[in-house]
Design an enzyme around this catalytic site. Structure first.
Site, PDB file in Angstrom:
ATOM      1  CG  ASP A  97       0.491   5.569   0.717  1.00  0.00           C
ATOM      2  OD1 ASP A  97      -0.651   5.114   0.905  1.00  0.00           O
ATOM      3  OD2 ASP A  97       0.768   6.780   0.862  1.00  0.00           O
TER       4      ASP A  97
ATOM      5  CB  ILE B  30      -1.688   5.337   9.292  1.00  0.00           C
ATOM      6  CG1 ILE B  30      -0.967   6.536   8.681  1.00  0.00           C
ATOM      7  CG2 ILE B  30      -0.900   4.050   9.101  1.00  0.00           C
ATOM      8  CD1 ILE B  30      -0.731   6.463   7.211  1.00  0.00           C
TER       9      ILE B  30
ATOM     10  CG  ASP C 297       2.265  -3.008   3.874  1.00  0.00           C
ATOM     11  OD1 ASP C 297       2.111  -1.781   4.074  1.00  0.00           O
ATOM     12  OD2 ASP C 297       3.245  -3.474   3.263  1.00  0.00           O
TER      13      ASP C 297
ATOM     14  NE  ARG D 189      -3.889   6.748  14.287  1.00  0.00           N
ATOM     15  CZ  ARG D 189      -3.937   7.751  13.444  1.00  0.00           C
ATOM     16  NH1 ARG D 189      -4.026   8.981  13.901  1.00  0.00           N
ATOM     17  NH2 ARG D 189      -3.914   7.550  12.160  1.00  0.00           N
TER      18      ARG D 189
ATOM     19  N   GLY E 297       2.711  -0.355   6.610  1.00  0.00           N
ATOM     20  CA  GLY E 297       3.486   0.830   6.252  1.00  0.00           C
ATOM     21  C   GLY E 297       2.610   1.914   5.638  1.00  0.00           C
TER      22      GLY E 297
ATOM     23  CG  ASN F 223      -5.024   3.626   0.087  1.00  0.00           C
ATOM     24  OD1 ASN F 223      -6.010   4.309   0.343  1.00  0.00           O
ATOM     25  ND2 ASN F 223      -3.828   4.154  -0.130  1.00  0.00           N
ATOM     26  CB  THR F 224      -7.266   4.416  -4.747  1.00  0.00           C
ATOM     27  OG1 THR F 224      -6.811   5.116  -5.887  1.00  0.00           O
ATOM     28  CG2 THR F 224      -8.296   5.263  -4.008  1.00  0.00           C
ATOM     29  CG  HIS F 225      -0.801   6.835  -3.069  1.00  0.00           C
ATOM     30  ND1 HIS F 225      -0.866   7.587  -1.910  1.00  0.00           N
ATOM     31  CD2 HIS F 225       0.324   7.249  -3.718  1.00  0.00           C
ATOM     32  CE1 HIS F 225       0.170   8.400  -1.861  1.00  0.00           C
ATOM     33  NE2 HIS F 225       0.914   8.220  -2.939  1.00  0.00           N
TER      34      HIS F 225
HETATM   35  C1  GRF Z   1      -7.920  10.416  -4.317  1.00  0.00           C
HETATM   36  O1  GRF Z   1      -7.089  10.996  -5.295  1.00  0.00           O
HETATM   37  C2  GRF Z   1      -7.141   9.523  -3.390  1.00  0.00           C
HETATM   38  O2  GRF Z   1      -6.160   8.774  -4.024  1.00  0.00           O
HETATM   39  C3  GRF Z   1      -6.515  10.565  -2.491  1.00  0.00           C
HETATM   40  O3  GRF Z   1      -7.564  11.472  -2.235  1.00  0.00           O
HETATM   41  C4  GRF Z   1      -8.436  11.479  -3.349  1.00  0.00           C
HETATM   42  C5  GRF Z   1      -9.821  11.156  -2.852  1.00  0.00           C
HETATM   43  O4  GRF Z   1     -10.783  11.583  -3.743  1.00  0.00           O
HETATM   44  N1  GRF Z   1      -5.933   9.991  -1.324  1.00  0.00           N
HETATM   45  P1  GRF Z   1     -12.333  11.325  -3.494  1.00  0.00           P
HETATM   46  O5  GRF Z   1     -12.641  11.704  -2.043  1.00  0.00           O
HETATM   47  O6  GRF Z   1     -12.619   9.879  -3.770  1.00  0.00           O
HETATM   48  O7  GRF Z   1     -13.019  12.229  -4.467  1.00  0.00           O
END
Ligand code: GRF
Length: 193
Positions: A138, A87, A134, A60, A136, A100-102
């Site tokens: 999320d 990760i 970071d 990894r 961790g 990142n978007t979660h």
């Molecule tokens: C998003 O909802 C993201 O937060 C999650 O996976 C989805 C990705 O969507 N981890 P896309 O590939 O950008 O359409």
């Protein structure tokens, strides 16, 4: 930008970047696997792509170092992870600022199954979070969040689509503000001047 799947968040950033006033150029798109829609979207727009597979490295940390080097080659001001299902390790995080978007309101429901977990728990409100990454899972400092109601009869798919419809504009807004204004970090508090 790092993706593992559909890349609709990537598409939203590519579309926003067509306006020079937005202040962002997507310089490259990287993935941890081949044959995904996210890479096709980048290629369609003439954006350079690369694939860095965990399986091509002895361990990894070797993968993490290779990914860091591939990212560094493009000298990005910011790395955006959107739907990237790995990760990130120390080499990437030392060399780059990563957003990142979660698909949940962190710190609730971290991890890879956030939408299903929120639905199973029975929350009436969930949403999405843009955050700095970071070491961790999320756990990084929060940049912005949008709440989304859970409707009776929601499935994981219907709820995730409702979340994604607000997640894309949130990510576009945050990445644009970070690119145009920079940020400061004090403890966990992010300020975008
Ligand atoms: C998003 O909802 C993201 O937060 C999650 O996976 C989805 C990705 O969507 N981890 P896309 O590939 O950008 O359409």
């Amino acid at each position: 930008m790092l993706v593992s799947g559909t890349g609709s968040n990537l598409q939203a950033l590519i579309d926003a970047a067509a306006d020079p006033g937005y202040g962002v150029e997507v310089v490259a798109v990287g993935a941890d696997r081949d044959g995904i829609q996210g890479l096709e979207r980048a290629e369609r727009h003439g954006i350079p792509t690369f694939v860095c597979r965990v399986g091509d490295h002895p361990d990894r940390s070797g993968w993490d170092a290779a990914l860091a080097a591939q990212l560094t080659a493009y000298d990005p001001d910011l790395v955006v992870s959107a739907g990237f299902m790995k990760i990130l390790g120390e080499a990437v995080l030392t060399a780059h600022t990563v957003v990142n978007t979660h698909p949940a309101l962190l710190p609730a429901f971290p991890g890879a199954h956030a939408v299903a977990d929120a639905l199973a728990y029975g929350v009436r409100v969930t949403g999405c979070t843009a955050h700095l990454v970071d070491s961790g899972v999320d756990t990084g400092p929060i940049l912005a969040q949008t709440a989304v109601p859970v409707e009776d009869g929601d499935t994981e798919e219907s709820l995730h689509e409702r979340i994604k419809s607000v997640e894309r504009p949130l990510l576009v807004d945050v990445v644009g503000r970070l690119a145009r204004h920079g940020h400061t970090l004090t403890d966990r508090k992010v300020t975008i001047p």
